[in-house]
Write an enzyme that holds these catalytic residues in place. Sequence first.
Site, short mmCIF file in Angstrom:
data_model
loop_
_atom_site.label_atom_id
_atom_site.label_comp_id
_atom_site.label_asym_id
_atom_site.label_seq_id
_atom_site.Cartn_x
_atom_site.Cartn_y
_atom_site.Cartn_z
N LYS A 110 4.76 -12.19 -4.95
CA LYS A 110 4.58 -10.73 -4.83
C LYS A 110 5.68 -9.91 -5.50
O LYS A 110 5.44 -8.80 -5.94
CB LYS A 110 4.48 -10.33 -3.36
CG LYS A 110 3.19 -10.78 -2.69
CD LYS A 110 3.11 -10.24 -1.27
CE LYS A 110 1.82 -10.70 -0.62
NZ LYS A 110 1.59 -10.06 0.69
N ASP A 168 -0.77 -4.03 1.29
CA ASP A 168 -0.36 -4.49 2.62
C ASP A 168 0.03 -3.28 3.48
O ASP A 168 -0.14 -3.30 4.70
CB ASP A 168 0.81 -5.47 2.53
CG ASP A 168 0.40 -6.81 1.95
OD1 ASP A 168 -0.75 -7.24 2.20
OD2 ASP A 168 1.21 -7.43 1.24
#
Length: 277
Positions: free
Chosen positions: A67, A102
Site C-alpha cells: 500500500k 480504507d
Amino acid sequence: SRIPAACLIGWPAAHSRSPLIHRHWLRTLGIEGGYVIEAVPPEDLRDFVLRLSLRGFVGANVTIPHKEAVLALSTPDARARAVGAANTLWFAEGELRSTNTDVEGFINNLDASAPGWDMAKEALVLGAGGAARAVVFGLLERGISCVHVANRTLARAGTLARQFGPNVHPLPWDAIGDVLPGARLLVNTTSLGMHGQPTLDIDVARLPQDAVVADLVYVPLVTPLLAAAMARGGLKTAGGLGMLLHQAVRGFELWFGRRPEVTAELRALIEADLTKS
Ligand code: SKM
C-alpha cells in the site's frame, strides 16, 4: 473487446474475500466483468503495476505489503498522500491514479453500525500502522477533536501523531486504562484478537456507558473485544467485515461505472464463507 477485470495485488493474497465481494456485485448488477487475485512479491510490484493495463486490468485493489510502495508508481490523490498509503488503482485520462478507500470504508461502516458515533469528542485508537493512519485521518475529518494513539512501540505512535497534528496524542500502551473513562470511541487496528493471535486485554467496563467499540479484525467475525463490549450491554459495536465491504464500494464504482451497495445479502454471503473454513 475484452471483458473488464480488476484484481487484488497482495503478498500473500490468497486469503482475500475481495473476489467474492466484487463478483457478487457484478452478478447482481448484471455487469460483465471480472475480479481476480494476483499474488505479487515486492520485487515484482513495479513491473506488475506499470503493466497493469497491458495485462488487461482496468484497475486494482492493493493490500499488504504494497500500500505504501504503490504511491510512487501512480498519481495519488490528496487522501492517499495524507494517509501515506493507497489501496485502489484506476485509470483516468490515460494515467494510473490511486486513492485510499480504507478511510471511507471505516467511516461508512461506523455510520451504518453505530449512528451517532461522531458525537464522541475523544477517541482511543490501538495500533499505529497503516490501518491506524486511515482510521485517524477519517476521525479527524469527521471532527473528533482528541485522538489518543496507543502503541506497544511508543515512538511509532509519536510519528503518527506528528504527522496528523495537535489533536492526535501518542499514548504508552500501559497507560490505556487512564484514558478509557473519557473515550467515547475505541478502535482496535492491531491484529490482537485475530484468530491464532493473543487477545487484547482491555477492560471495557471502564469505558463510558454510551461508548462505541470498533474492531478492524474480522476473523473471527466477533472478536473477544467486541464480545466483551456486547456482553456489557449498551455499547454499540462495529466489526471489521463491515469496513472490508464498505472500502470495496468506491473501487467497484471507479472500474465498472456503477456504485454498488453493501446489502445484508452480501454481508451474509461473506460471513458464511468466513465461518465455513
Ligand atoms: O484495503 C483493503 C483492500 O482493498 C482489499 C483487502 C482484501 O482483499 O483483503 C484488504 C484491505 O487491505
